[in-house]
Design an enzyme around this catalytic site. Sequence first.
Site, mmCIF file in Angstrom:
data_model
loop_
_atom_site.group_PDB
_atom_site.id
_atom_site.type_symbol
_atom_site.label_atom_id
_atom_site.label_comp_id
_atom_site.label_asym_id
_atom_site.label_seq_id
_atom_site.Cartn_x
_atom_site.Cartn_y
_atom_site.Cartn_z
ATOM 1 N N TYR A 158 -43.344 42.327 -24.540
ATOM 2 C CA TYR A 158 -42.162 41.644 -24.003
ATOM 3 C C TYR A 158 -42.586 40.257 -23.543
ATOM 4 O O TYR A 158 -43.477 40.116 -22.687
ATOM 5 C CB TYR A 158 -41.619 42.468 -22.841
ATOM 6 C CG TYR A 158 -40.408 41.915 -22.138
ATOM 7 C CD1 TYR A 158 -39.168 41.890 -22.771
ATOM 8 C CD2 TYR A 158 -40.482 41.462 -20.823
ATOM 9 C CE1 TYR A 158 -38.038 41.418 -22.110
ATOM 10 C CE2 TYR A 158 -39.358 40.992 -20.156
ATOM 11 C CZ TYR A 158 -38.145 40.970 -20.805
ATOM 12 O OH TYR A 158 -37.031 40.508 -20.150
ATOM 13 N N LEU A 160 -41.297 37.041 -21.803
ATOM 14 C CA LEU A 160 -40.324 36.293 -21.002
ATOM 15 C C LEU A 160 -41.023 35.254 -20.135
ATOM 16 O O LEU A 160 -40.683 34.076 -20.158
ATOM 17 C CB LEU A 160 -39.510 37.261 -20.137
ATOM 18 C CG LEU A 160 -38.505 36.630 -19.169
ATOM 19 C CD1 LEU A 160 -37.417 35.875 -19.938
ATOM 20 C CD2 LEU A 160 -37.875 37.689 -18.259
ATOM 21 N N GLU A 398 -41.866 42.844 -13.587
ATOM 22 C CA GLU A 398 -40.475 43.267 -13.803
ATOM 23 C C GLU A 398 -39.546 42.684 -12.734
ATOM 24 O O GLU A 398 -38.552 43.287 -12.348
ATOM 25 C CB GLU A 398 -40.350 44.804 -13.823
ATOM 26 C CG GLU A 398 -41.339 45.523 -14.735
ATOM 27 C CD GLU A 398 -41.077 45.292 -16.212
ATOM 28 O OE1 GLU A 398 -40.756 44.145 -16.576
ATOM 29 O OE2 GLU A 398 -41.217 46.227 -16.995
#
Length: 415
Positions: A158, A160, A398
């Site tokens: 992931y 980001l 997160e």
Amino acid sequence: MALRAARCLWKTAAGWSPGRPLSPPAPRPPDRARHSCIDRLSDDQKEFQKVAFGFALNEMAPHMAEWDQKEIFPVETMRKAAQLGFGGIYIRPDVGGSGLSRVDTSIIFEALSTGCASTTAYISIHNMCTWMIDTFGSEEQRQAYCPALCSMESFASYCLTEPGSGSDAASLITRAKRDGDCYILNGSKAFISGGGEADLYVLMCRTGDRGPKGISCLLVEKDTPGLSFGKKEKKVGWNSQPTRAVIFEDCAVPISNLIGKEGDGFSIAMNGLNGGRINIASCSLGAAYASILMARDHLKVRKQFGEPLANSQYLQFKLAEMATGLVAARLMVRNAAAALQEGRQDAVALCAMAKLFATDECFTICNQALQMHGGYGYLKDYAVQQFVRDIRVHQILEGTNEVMRMLISRNLFHD
């Protein structure tokens, strides 16, 4: 293989037998543990949990310390986990997923983390990436990518966070410029779990103006020209998964790799993170549960002033507080998981609350368990110190726990 077809694994799992201090003890399912008798799991959930505990006991716990110390990315072990359905737990079955609920997923990640929190955390990120493709991708993208991801023949990361945009994710500057039937990517991502080892990168990049509405989501395959990786980071914990910068230099990605529409990226990213917060909180639960059992067993055998430490009322009370905190955190996480599954309006706030409370509380529990071990807890021969190191980062990733407070307060002030 779906989890329902893997129930027989538990029947071959070894029973409780604390071995060398290097390996964590083999935890029993929480609904059979004295401090957790209020769990109300369905028969299916109990079976999923048993399978996950059995896998943690036999395939993860014996290698946890070695993976940490030698910084091994345990590919074959994770592929064995995928054979039990853990590579795509909440992915639809038509592309190889297990089709389970968010609560089922939380139960499984908690159990797996008793064997190695770091490895389970990567599996949780991989599941999140696969879910994003399964949920927001086209049918062609689902069929092209999800089967190999669910079997963990391919791994996903992931992308980001950037060097200059962490908590302020909407300020990312990695740019994708349209050029014919391709996007040309330039920029870099930081702190990417699986970086350099993963086969597929779920990338948030800027295709439009500043702000969240200018962000899109692209899939970038590992062998794409112009994609490179930074050095492997030296971390306090999470050493069974590599972390690197992911760098794009005139990297051409087909337009067909766009997930959703241009401008959908930020919404896709945040939807993924809501589940990711439940996943990472669940990993913290498993580490805390294992740490409580290790502390309890140490107090039974360690003697000071002529009697076992377990006879100390102070330590009895501390252990009781730890168990109480664990159960409270577990209930918060499962409640948030149910809200997310049901699509409730308060799901975002509940996920933030669960992540905030569980990761803070479970780190405190693990740290207290280390303290109960005294000097032994500070030795790498004892697994409790690894749980402390591995879940410390759960309070950061997160979305930091400070950001969780922002989300919760925003919900409170929203009319």
